[in-house]
Design a protein around this motif. Structure first.
Motif, PDB file in Angstrom:
ATOM      1  N   ASP A 389       0.836  -1.206   0.000  1.00  4.29           N
ATOM      2  CA  ASP A 389       0.000   0.000   0.000  1.00  4.29           C
ATOM      3  C   ASP A 389       0.869   1.254   0.000  1.00  4.29           C
ATOM      4  O   ASP A 389       0.603   2.220  -0.704  1.00  4.29           O
ATOM      5  CB  ASP A 389      -0.913   0.022   1.236  1.00  4.29           C
ATOM      6  N   ALA A 390       1.928   1.209   0.812  1.00  8.01           N
ATOM      7  CA  ALA A 390       2.821   2.365   0.891  1.00  8.01           C
ATOM      8  C   ALA A 390       3.559   2.560  -0.432  1.00  8.01           C
ATOM      9  O   ALA A 390       3.750   3.684  -0.904  1.00  8.01           O
ATOM     10  CB  ALA A 390       3.814   2.185   2.036  1.00  8.01           C
ATOM     11  N   PHE A 392       2.523   1.721  -3.407  1.00  7.76           N
ATOM     12  CA  PHE A 392       1.593   2.282  -4.396  1.00  7.76           C
ATOM     13  C   PHE A 392       1.343   3.766  -4.120  1.00  7.76           C
ATOM     14  O   PHE A 392       1.263   4.579  -5.057  1.00  7.76           O
ATOM     15  CB  PHE A 392       0.266   1.508  -4.395  1.00  7.76           C
ATOM     16  N   TYR A 393       1.255   4.104  -2.858  1.00  8.42           N
ATOM     17  CA  TYR A 393       1.017   5.506  -2.495  1.00  8.42           C
ATOM     18  C   TYR A 393       2.125   6.398  -3.080  1.00  8.42           C
ATOM     19  O   TYR A 393       1.867   7.422  -3.700  1.00  8.42           O
ATOM     20  CB  TYR A 393       0.985   5.632  -0.971  1.00  8.42           C
ATOM     21  N   LEU A 394       3.371   5.966  -2.893  1.00  2.85           N
ATOM     22  CA  LEU A 394       4.495   6.756  -3.407  1.00  2.85           C
ATOM     23  C   LEU A 394       4.494   6.780  -4.937  1.00  2.85           C
ATOM     24  O   LEU A 394       4.720   7.820  -5.564  1.00  2.85           O
ATOM     25  CB  LEU A 394       5.830   6.184  -2.899  1.00  2.85           C
ATOM     26  N   ARG A 395       4.223   5.625  -5.536  1.00  4.46           N
ATOM     27  CA  ARG A 395       4.227   5.564  -7.006  1.00  4.46           C
ATOM     28  C   ARG A 395       3.106   6.410  -7.601  1.00  4.46           C
ATOM     29  O   ARG A 395       3.274   7.008  -8.666  1.00  4.46           O
ATOM     30  CB  ARG A 395       4.096   4.115  -7.472  1.00  4.46           C
ATOM     31  N   SER A 396       1.987   6.480  -6.890  1.00  6.06           N
ATOM     32  CA  SER A 396       0.860   7.256  -7.410  1.00  6.06           C
ATOM     33  C   SER A 396       1.171   8.756  -7.418  1.00  6.06           C
ATOM     34  O   SER A 396       0.404   9.546  -7.938  1.00  6.06           O
ATOM     35  CB  SER A 396      -0.385   7.001  -6.574  1.00  6.06           C
ATOM     36  N   ARG A 397       2.297   9.133  -6.814  1.00  8.54           N
ATOM     37  CA  ARG A 397       2.720  10.536  -6.863  1.00  8.54           C
ATOM     38  C   ARG A 397       3.836  10.748  -7.893  1.00  8.54           C
ATOM     39  O   ARG A 397       4.490  11.783  -7.914  1.00  8.54           O
ATOM     40  CB  ARG A 397       3.204  11.004  -5.484  1.00  8.54           C
ATOM     41  N   GLY A 398       4.112   9.708  -8.671  1.00 11.04           N
ATOM     42  CA  GLY A 398       5.082   9.857  -9.751  1.00 11.04           C
ATOM     43  C   GLY A 398       6.488   9.377  -9.403  1.00 11.04           C
ATOM     44  O   GLY A 398       7.422   9.562 -10.181  1.00 11.04           O
ATOM     45  N   ILE A 399       6.639   8.763  -8.241  1.00  8.76           N
ATOM     46  CA  ILE A 399       7.967   8.281  -7.843  1.00  8.76           C
ATOM     47  C   ILE A 399       8.115   6.849  -8.367  1.00  8.76           C
ATOM     48  O   ILE A 399       7.253   6.001  -8.098  1.00  8.76           O
ATOM     49  CB  ILE A 399       8.111   8.340  -6.313  1.00  8.76           C
ATOM     50  N   ASN A 400       9.173   6.581  -9.124  1.00  6.83           N
ATOM     51  CA  ASN A 400       9.264   5.256  -9.744  1.00  6.83           C
ATOM     52  C   ASN A 400       9.503   4.163  -8.714  1.00  6.83           C
ATOM     53  O   ASN A 400       9.899   4.430  -7.588  1.00  6.83           O
ATOM     54  CB  ASN A 400      10.280   5.224 -10.885  1.00  6.83           C
ATOM     55  N   LYS A 401       9.248   2.947  -9.139  1.00  8.09           N
ATOM     56  CA  LYS A 401       9.206   1.819  -8.215  1.00  8.09           C
ATOM     57  C   LYS A 401      10.500   1.660  -7.418  1.00  8.09           C
ATOM     58  O   LYS A 401      10.480   1.455  -6.209  1.00  8.09           O
ATOM     59  CB  LYS A 401       8.915   0.546  -9.013  1.00  8.09           C
ATOM     60  N   ASP A 403      12.835   3.903  -6.722  1.00  8.03           N
ATOM     61  CA  ASP A 403      13.008   4.974  -5.743  1.00  8.03           C
ATOM     62  C   ASP A 403      12.015   4.857  -4.594  1.00  8.03           C
ATOM     63  O   ASP A 403      12.342   5.169  -3.446  1.00  8.03           O
ATOM     64  CB  ASP A 403      12.861   6.346  -6.416  1.00  8.03           C
ATOM     65  N   MET A 407      12.918   4.612  -0.776  1.00  6.13           N
ATOM     66  CA  MET A 407      12.384   5.577   0.169  1.00  6.13           C
ATOM     67  C   MET A 407      11.769   4.866   1.378  1.00  6.13           C
ATOM     68  O   MET A 407      11.961   5.271   2.519  1.00  6.13           O
ATOM     69  CB  MET A 407      11.318   6.391  -0.555  1.00  6.13           C
ATOM     70  N   LEU A 408      11.067   3.768   1.105  1.00  7.29           N
ATOM     71  CA  LEU A 408      10.443   3.020   2.201  1.00  7.29           C
ATOM     72  C   LEU A 408      11.494   2.362   3.089  1.00  7.29           C
ATOM     73  O   LEU A 408      11.392   2.379   4.310  1.00  7.29           O
ATOM     74  CB  LEU A 408       9.496   1.954   1.657  1.00  7.29           C
TER      75      LEU A 408
ATOM     76  N   GLU B  73       3.368   5.276 -11.805  1.00  7.70           N
ATOM     77  CA  GLU B  73       4.186   6.486 -11.710  1.00  7.70           C
ATOM     78  C   GLU B  73       4.114   7.318 -12.996  1.00  7.70           C
ATOM     79  O   GLU B  73       4.113   8.552 -12.953  1.00  7.70           O
ATOM     80  CB  GLU B  73       5.640   6.170 -11.332  1.00  7.70           C
ATOM     81  N   ALA B  76       0.973   9.321 -13.012  1.00  6.58           N
ATOM     82  CA  ALA B  76       1.101  10.507 -12.153  1.00  6.58           C
ATOM     83  C   ALA B  76       1.877  11.593 -12.882  1.00  6.58           C
ATOM     84  O   ALA B  76       1.517  12.772 -12.834  1.00  6.58           O
ATOM     85  CB  ALA B  76       1.799  10.123 -10.851  1.00  6.58           C
TER      86      ALA B  76
END
Lengths: 457, 254
Positions: A389-390, A392-401, A403, A407-408, B73, B76
């Motif tokens: 879930d986390a 996907f949350y980051l990826r849904s903001r444009g951060i690639n998988k 990264d 980040m996590l 991504e 987005a």
């Protein structure tokens, strides 16, 4: 009797071959403990997987090995070690270097810092301050089960000595850089003693490094006395190569109303075992025990914590985390002992681990023994993957998988880094952890010590 | 901008979307309402690129491109934003680093240089003021320890930072008190431009008092069964969903 008998024979021989030479270089008080300690070692042996506290850590490959030398320093070694400098930006410390467990200075073996703080060689301190040594040496490193502690007492002859007098706050941390360097495979042991008298305050940074690619085995014991109402922090940064085995035993004895923290950050290492013993020996003492490790390939890291609540109204908190990649393995065991009279105890323990592959394995074990009835105690352990879930949350903001995963993992690790109070070190650790997670950190690149000397050879 | 054609999707083998058709033009606000379990959040997940949802049939075209082939991504970066119904807590990752990474990824995609630290902080400040969020929230870890209302405001703040072309707000109003609801709605209205669009998924009419939709759809059992103007929301508020269900059943029987 436990332990592998072939291994034991090897160390009996080591003792016989070296005891005269070692005793000849050590102070009488330190020598005084050797024989009894060696008898204990003979009974207990090197811990095997049959020992509950070493159940998930196999020391055999390192203890079976035929190390060519048991180190005693030569003057040229001292010179070499003095050339090393720590290069953490803005980190202002009182530095001490230990080379293969010895304080590598001929002159100035003990330094006096402002306000009467002494730092330097333990062996030298045993000569200069026999009263202080006699009061504390060998008093806290007690074990009826772990033969390695006794092996250290029987053979170690030097290490770091730190003395903080009553009422003194040392604003700059003391930094110990443990260098291991040899042209032959080597076994070494050192012994540290830290005495913090009452109403005093000090931070200790310990950096463990290997500077040459030989096979190394280090078995180190540190005893710490923390007086009434004093503060003591120890941060250990371990960065060694895959062919090195580091075993540390740290005993922290606390008097009433004292506050201590211990933070073991293992960036790299072949086999690492850190045992941390917290003895809460007075009312309203607080101890915080933290640990973080990042492993890959065949590395193995084992953190063992023992918190002894011997007096009422004390607080202890353990937080250990691991990120395991490839086929690496890890272990955590956290014992909390609440003695009968330790009413009003608060004791917490948390162990969280992330496995990045199907082959990585983690073993975690809480061990709570509670004999008082007015106690708040909790423990929890998790072993899992990165949270989808986390991610996907980051990826849904444009951060690639990639990264987002980094980040996590970084966030997971940062929860421990943030407990480091010394800002430049905290920043540096964040940085190193990030590099380590990105896979950019080789042993040399990450070294806190300038290795130009080594590379130029 | 967005054309959804006969979209069918399932989660773990269970069919949830059973043929959704929807077209959204630039500048429009579409509200999607419907009873629990009708597929509203699944539709939002499909549009945002969640792997969990499997598309079995149909197509989604976004500015002429096949949206379903794009990673989450990339969507987005192309201007799609999902405001989560349950925003995720990420301990140890600061809002600043998170947003900096997101904004700079988007800039890179557009061929722009990353923002300097000071420009970025200035942007954060402006957007925080725009959506009236507490400036302290930005110094904390992503959503960690945020109240329900703070989490939803934080979604709006992220939306303001990323300036999406198409924002999908999945029940952003659920669990909000009237003040938080007003902040969220004002945020949307301030971000609204003639060339960006919104899909507002909600259970209740009250959010639509603040965010006035051009079109209201009712999603029921995986299909859009009714589409009308904003007055439909009022009718639903008054009469509930039963009459819609009846209509649908009658249609099937007929």
């Amino acid at each position: 009797m436990s332990g592998n008998s072939e291994i034991k024979d090897r160390y009996l021989k080591l003792y016989k071959d070296n005891i005269e030479r070692i005793s000849g270089n050590s102070s009488p008080y330190i020598n005084f403990f050797r024989e009894a300690a060696f008898e204990k070692f003979k009974t207990l042996g090197v811990p095997s997987k049959k020992d509950e506290a070493y159940k998930y850590t196999n020391l055999d490959t390192f203890f079976e090995h035929d190390y060519k030398s048991y180190f005693m320093p030569a003057p040229s070694d001292f010179k070499k070690a003095e050339e090393f400098r720590c290069d953490v930006p803005d980190l202002d410390t009182h530095g001490i270097i230990l080379l293969n467990g010895f304080y590598p200075t001929i002159y100035d073996k003990l330094r006096q810092l402002p306000s009467g703080v002494w730092i330097g060689s333990l062996n030298e301190a045993a000569i200069k301050f026999p009263d202080k040594i006699e009061k504390h040496y060998g008093k806290y490193a007690q074990s009826e089960t772990d033969g390695l502690i006794h092996l250290n007492t029987s053979l170690a002859s030097d290490g770091v000595f730190v003395y903080v007098p009553e009422g003194v706050t040392l604003t700059k941390p003391v930094q110990v850089v443990n260098l291991v360097q040899s042209e032959e495979d080597m076994f070494n042991q050192h012994r540290n003693l830290v005495i913090v008298e009452k109403n005093a305050e000090i931070s200790l940074i310990v950096c463990d490094h290997t500077l040459s690619p030989q096979k190394f085995l280090t078995n180190a014991v540190t005893e710490v006395f923390v007086g009434e109402n004093s503060h003591f922090d120890i941060i250990r940064v371990q960065n060694e190569h895959n062919n090195a085995c580091k075993i540390t035993h740290t005993f922290i004895h606390q008097e009433k109303e004292s506050v201590t923290s211990s933070n073991n950050i293992t960036l790299h290492g072949g086999l690492i075992r850190n045992s941390t013993y917290h003895y809460l020996g007075g009312e309203k003492a607080e101890s915080y025990s933290y640990g973080l490790f990042l492993t890959d390939k065949w590395q193995h890291v084992d953190n063992y914590v023992n918190v002894d609540h011997a007096f009422p109204n004390c607080t202890s908190n353990q937080l250990f985390k691991g990120v395991l990649d490839d086929m690496s393995t890890g272990a955590f065991a956290g014992r909390i002992l609440v003695r009968k009279d330790a009413q009003g105890t608060n004791a917490y323990q948390k162990n969280n681990n992330i496995l990045l592959t199907d082959d990585a394995r983690m073993f975690t074990k809480p061990q709570l023994e509670i004999y008082a009835d007015d106690v708040k105690c909790s423990h929890g352990a998790t072993i899992g993957q990165l949270d989808d879930d986390a991610l996907f949350y980051l990826r849904s903001r444009g951060i690639n998988k990639r990264d987002a995963r980094l980040m996590l993992m970084f966030g997971f690790a940062h929860e421990l880094i943030k407990n480091i109070k010394i800002e430049p070190l905290r920043d540096r650790m964040d940085n190193l952890v990030m590099q380590r997670l990105k896979g950019e950190l080789s042993r040399c690149a990450s070294c806190l010590v300038k290795c130009d000397n080594l590379q130029n050879k | 901008m967005l054309v959804i054609n006969n979209l069918k999707a399932s989660i773990e083998g269970k069919n949830i979307l059973k043929g959704v058709n929807l077209e959204i033009k630039p500048g429009e606000i579409h509200a999607i309402m419907g009873p629990n379990g009708s597929g509203k959040s699944t539709l939002a997940s499909v549009l945002a690129g969640r792997d969990l949802v499997k598309v079995t049939e149909g197509s989604v075209t976004y500015f002429g491109k096949n949206l379903l082939e794009m990673s989450a991504e990339d969507r987005a970066k192309e201007g799609i934003f999902l405001g989560f119904q349950y925003p995720i807590e990420i301990p140890g990752v600061s809002m600043v680093n998170f947003m900096k990474a997101a904004v700079n990824e988007q800039r890179k995609h557009k061929g722009l240089e990353p923002l300097s630290a000071s420009d970025f902080l200035k942007m954060m400040r402006e957007k925080k003021e725009l959506v009236e969020i507490d400036s302290k929230l930005a110094n904390r870890s992503v959503n960690e320890g945020f109240s329900g209302g703070e989490k939803k405001k934080n979604e709006i703040f992220q939306m303001a930072m990323l300036e999406p072309k198409l924002a999908i707000l999945d029940e952003t109003d659920s669990g909000l008190d009237i003040d938080a609801l007003r902040v969220v709605a004002n945020g949307v209205n301030k971000i609204k431009r003639p060339d960006n669009s919104f899909i507002v998924i909600t259970h209740y009419q009250r959010l639509l008092d603040y965010i006035v939709p051009d079109v209201v759809h009712v999603l029921y059992d995986g299909r859009i069964v009714k589409t009308a103007g904003k007055e439909l929301a009022l009718e639903l508020e008054e009469k509930g969903y039963d009459w819609i269900k009846k209509e649908v059943e009658n249609n099937i029987l007929a």
